[in-house]
Motif scaffolding. Structure first.
Motif, PDB file in Angstrom:
ATOM      1  N   ARG A  69       1.732   8.615 -14.049  1.00 23.54           N
ATOM      2  CA  ARG A  69       1.052   9.774 -13.473  1.00 23.54           C
ATOM      3  C   ARG A  69       0.096  10.399 -14.477  1.00 23.54           C
ATOM      4  O   ARG A  69      -1.021  10.793 -14.124  1.00 23.54           O
ATOM      5  N   ARG A  70       0.523  10.489 -15.740  1.00 30.32           N
ATOM      6  CA  ARG A  70      -0.334  11.075 -16.766  1.00 30.32           C
ATOM      7  C   ARG A  70      -1.577  10.211 -16.988  1.00 30.32           C
ATOM      8  O   ARG A  70      -2.676  10.723 -17.235  1.00 30.32           O
ATOM      9  N   MET A  71      -1.414   8.888 -16.895  1.00 29.92           N
ATOM     10  CA  MET A  71      -2.556   7.990 -17.064  1.00 29.92           C
ATOM     11  C   MET A  71      -3.579   8.183 -15.954  1.00 29.92           C
ATOM     12  O   MET A  71      -4.786   8.016 -16.163  1.00 29.92           O
ATOM     13  N   ALA A  72      -3.095   8.542 -14.753  1.00 31.35           N
ATOM     14  CA  ALA A  72      -4.001   8.703 -13.610  1.00 31.35           C
ATOM     15  C   ALA A  72      -4.705  10.052 -13.612  1.00 31.35           C
ATOM     16  O   ALA A  72      -5.681  10.238 -12.890  1.00 31.35           O
ATOM     17  N   GLU A  73      -4.222  10.992 -14.398  1.00 35.32           N
ATOM     18  CA  GLU A  73      -4.829  12.318 -14.417  1.00 35.32           C
ATOM     19  C   GLU A  73      -6.127  12.307 -15.224  1.00 35.32           C
ATOM     20  O   GLU A  73      -6.242  11.618 -16.234  1.00 35.32           O
ATOM     21  N   MET A  74      -7.087  13.067 -14.749  1.00 36.46           N
ATOM     22  CA  MET A  74      -8.350  13.205 -15.477  1.00 36.46           C
ATOM     23  C   MET A  74      -8.304  14.462 -16.339  1.00 36.46           C
ATOM     24  O   MET A  74      -7.764  15.492 -15.915  1.00 36.46           O
ATOM     25  N   ALA A 115      -6.662   4.234  -5.436  1.00 28.67           N
ATOM     26  CA  ALA A 115      -5.697   4.209  -4.329  1.00 28.67           C
ATOM     27  C   ALA A 115      -4.837   2.943  -4.365  1.00 28.67           C
ATOM     28  O   ALA A 115      -3.632   2.991  -4.088  1.00 28.67           O
ATOM     29  N   LYS A 116      -5.440   1.788  -4.700  1.00 25.58           N
ATOM     30  CA  LYS A 116      -4.679   0.543  -4.734  1.00 25.58           C
ATOM     31  C   LYS A 116      -3.590   0.590  -5.796  1.00 25.58           C
ATOM     32  O   LYS A 116      -2.450   0.166  -5.549  1.00 25.58           O
ATOM     33  N   ALA A 117      -3.925   1.135  -6.976  1.00 23.55           N
ATOM     34  CA  ALA A 117      -2.925   1.231  -8.045  1.00 23.55           C
ATOM     35  C   ALA A 117      -1.789   2.158  -7.639  1.00 23.55           C
ATOM     36  O   ALA A 117      -0.611   1.877  -7.906  1.00 23.55           O
ATOM     37  N   ARG A 118      -2.124   3.273  -6.964  1.00 24.05           N
ATOM     38  CA  ARG A 118      -1.067   4.179  -6.510  1.00 24.05           C
ATOM     39  C   ARG A 118      -0.177   3.515  -5.468  1.00 24.05           C
ATOM     40  O   ARG A 118       1.033   3.706  -5.455  1.00 24.05           O
ATOM     41  N   SER A 119      -0.787   2.732  -4.596  1.00 26.52           N
ATOM     42  CA  SER A 119      -0.007   2.041  -3.568  1.00 26.52           C
ATOM     43  C   SER A 119       0.963   1.050  -4.197  1.00 26.52           C
ATOM     44  O   SER A 119       2.127   0.945  -3.782  1.00 26.52           O
ATOM     45  N   GLU A 120       0.505   0.325  -5.207  1.00 24.29           N
ATOM     46  CA  GLU A 120       1.384  -0.619  -5.897  1.00 24.29           C
ATOM     47  C   GLU A 120       2.525   0.115  -6.595  1.00 24.29           C
ATOM     48  O   GLU A 120       3.683  -0.318  -6.543  1.00 24.29           O
ATOM     49  N   ALA A 121       2.212   1.233  -7.249  1.00 21.90           N
ATOM     50  CA  ALA A 121       3.255   2.006  -7.929  1.00 21.90           C
ATOM     51  C   ALA A 121       4.276   2.525  -6.933  1.00 21.90           C
ATOM     52  O   ALA A 121       5.494   2.529  -7.211  1.00 21.90           O
ATOM     53  N   ARG A 122       3.822   2.938  -5.762  1.00 20.16           N
ATOM     54  CA  ARG A 122       4.742   3.436  -4.737  1.00 20.16           C
ATOM     55  C   ARG A 122       5.666   2.328  -4.248  1.00 20.16           C
ATOM     56  O   ARG A 122       6.870   2.534  -4.114  1.00 20.16           O
ATOM     57  N   ARG A 123       5.116   1.136  -4.000  1.00 16.85           N
ATOM     58  CA  ARG A 123       5.946   0.025  -3.519  1.00 16.85           C
ATOM     59  C   ARG A 123       6.984  -0.386  -4.558  1.00 16.85           C
ATOM     60  O   ARG A 123       8.150  -0.629  -4.235  1.00 16.85           O
ATOM     61  N   VAL A 124       6.552  -0.476  -5.817  1.00 16.61           N
ATOM     62  CA  VAL A 124       7.486  -0.862  -6.877  1.00 16.61           C
ATOM     63  C   VAL A 124       8.598   0.176  -7.022  1.00 16.61           C
ATOM     64  O   VAL A 124       9.777  -0.166  -7.177  1.00 16.61           O
ATOM     65  N   VAL A 161      12.246   7.283 -14.934  1.00 18.34           N
ATOM     66  CA  VAL A 161      11.503   8.530 -14.727  1.00 18.34           C
ATOM     67  C   VAL A 161      10.363   8.647 -15.736  1.00 18.34           C
ATOM     68  O   VAL A 161       9.246   9.039 -15.391  1.00 18.34           O
ATOM     69  N   LEU A 162      10.634   8.311 -16.981  1.00 16.32           N
ATOM     70  CA  LEU A 162       9.585   8.374 -18.003  1.00 16.32           C
ATOM     71  C   LEU A 162       8.429   7.434 -17.672  1.00 16.32           C
ATOM     72  O   LEU A 162       7.259   7.766 -17.904  1.00 16.32           O
ATOM     73  N   ALA A 163       8.742   6.255 -17.129  1.00 17.32           N
ATOM     74  CA  ALA A 163       7.681   5.323 -16.747  1.00 17.32           C
ATOM     75  C   ALA A 163       6.818   5.907 -15.635  1.00 17.32           C
ATOM     76  O   ALA A 163       5.585   5.798 -15.665  1.00 17.32           O
ATOM     77  N   LEU A 164       7.441   6.560 -14.651  1.00 14.24           N
ATOM     78  CA  LEU A 164       6.679   7.175 -13.566  1.00 14.24           C
ATOM     79  C   LEU A 164       5.804   8.318 -14.083  1.00 14.24           C
ATOM     80  O   LEU A 164       4.649   8.468 -13.675  1.00 14.24           O
ATOM     81  N   VAL A 165       6.375   9.131 -14.977  1.00  9.64           N
ATOM     82  CA  VAL A 165       5.603  10.238 -15.545  1.00  9.64           C
ATOM     83  C   VAL A 165       4.429   9.704 -16.354  1.00  9.64           C
ATOM     84  O   VAL A 165       3.315  10.252 -16.301  1.00  9.64           O
ATOM     85  N   TRP A 166       4.677   8.640 -17.093  1.00 13.74           N
ATOM     86  CA  TRP A 166       3.607   8.034 -17.899  1.00 13.74           C
ATOM     87  C   TRP A 166       2.478   7.516 -17.007  1.00 13.74           C
ATOM     88  O   TRP A 166       1.292   7.742 -17.295  1.00 13.74           O
TER      89      TRP A 166
END
Length: 307
Positions: free
Chosen positions: A278-283, A224-233, A271-276
């Motif tokens: 997201r892919r890293m967070a997927e199990m 959750a913390k990593a997602r929050s940081e990604a959202r703020r950035v 956009v590619l950075a965001l997709v990357w």
């Protein structure tokens, strides 16, 4: 040279406006984004899964957001006179829910596993009274909302006379993952054996699925913390870009054909950075134990050709 650049950009922006217009027509005709969990390859399938993983408020109204994105793009292009500005405005509006809710697939999977555990426990409770499994599935009217489509299809097949084993195999394809295969296999084994211990097996399976959901919830909390940081950035970057494009002096380098191409490249990298991320967070999904329907048909066709 400038005219060539403008023609190229104009065609791209025109295509985007055409897609926006198609979205408006689709909205008028009642189109809704697919919520299927199909694992099919291709950009369209991945986009459909990404929309299906959004929170219900965004998911149910995403068609309206696409229409708003088309309007925002057209208005921005008309006001600024530059097509890429319009494309960026449309992309920001359409991508807003994915920025606000990055990594939604984990939460969606948790909710789905919890719904499966609840449904299995309901079946176990009713089955403990001696009611046949097929009759229990058809009669149960408290199915969790996330499973109503799949369980409704299963109940419809059983009610219409489809053999129970085939109906359960179709359920595995509707659920489309390892957990669904395990549940369908349990049901199919019962069709073969008709043993007396089904209620206990259903309760045990419900406990196992609930434990998987709890484990995923723990993992999701750590992320959750990593997602929050990604959202703020991401929101900060969008705000900076908006301020730059709205300020005449700062936007001047982008108000040229070459600047428009550079803006497209920067947006694509973002956009590619965001997709990357997201892919890293997927199990990675566990491999299925039952062949999907399309692979079964292909296997049968090859066997028929050989025979």
């Amino acid at each position: 040279m400038s005219l060539s650049y403008l023609s190229f950009l104009g065609m791209g922006a025109g295509a985007a406006c055409a897609f926006g217009g198609a979205g408006l027509i689709a909205v008028a005709r009642g189109w809704q984004p697919a919520a299927s969990r199909s694992r099919g390859a291709g950009l369209r399938g991945r986009a459909a899964r990404a929309v299906a993983e959004l929170p219900s408020g965004w998911r149910d109204n995403y068609r309206l957001l696409l229409a708003a994105a088309g309007v925002a793009g057209a208005v921005t292009w008309a006001v600024t006179g530059w097509p890429v500005h319009g494309l960026l405005a449309a992309a920001i509006v359409a991508g807003l829910p994915f920025i606000l809710h990055p990594g939604g697939s984990g939460r969606a999977e948790i909710a789905r596993l919890e719904a499966l555990a609840e449904w299995l426990q309901q079946l176990a409770s009713v089955r403990a009274g001696g009611k046949p499994l097929e009759a229990t599935i058809i009669a149960l009217d408290t199915v969790p909302a996330l499973l109503r489509r799949e369980v409704g299809s299963l109940a419809g097949r059983l009610s219409s006379g489809v053999p129970a084993r085939s109906a359960y195999r179709a359920l595995a394809d509707d659920l489309g993952d390892r957990v669904g295969d395990d549940i369908a296999q349990l049901f199919m084994d019962h069709v073969t054996s008709r043993g007396p211990g089904l209620a206990r097996a259903l309760a045990a399976q419900a406990t196992l699925v609930a434990r998987q959901a709890a484990d995923l919830r723990d993992i999701d909390a750590e992320r959750a913390k990593a997602r929050s940081e990604a959202r703020r950035v991401s929101l900060f970057a969008i705000a900076v870009v908006g301020a730059i494009l709205l300020n005449g002096s700062y936007a001047a380098p982008f108000a040229t054909p070459l600047g428009q191409l550079g803006l497209v490249a920067l947006a694509a990298l973002f956009v590619l950075a965001l997709v990357w991320l997201r892919r890293m967070a997927e199990m990675d999904a566990e491999p299925r134990t039952l062949l999907p329907a399309d692979q079964r048909r292909g296997s049968n066709g090859r066997e028929g050709a050989v025979g």
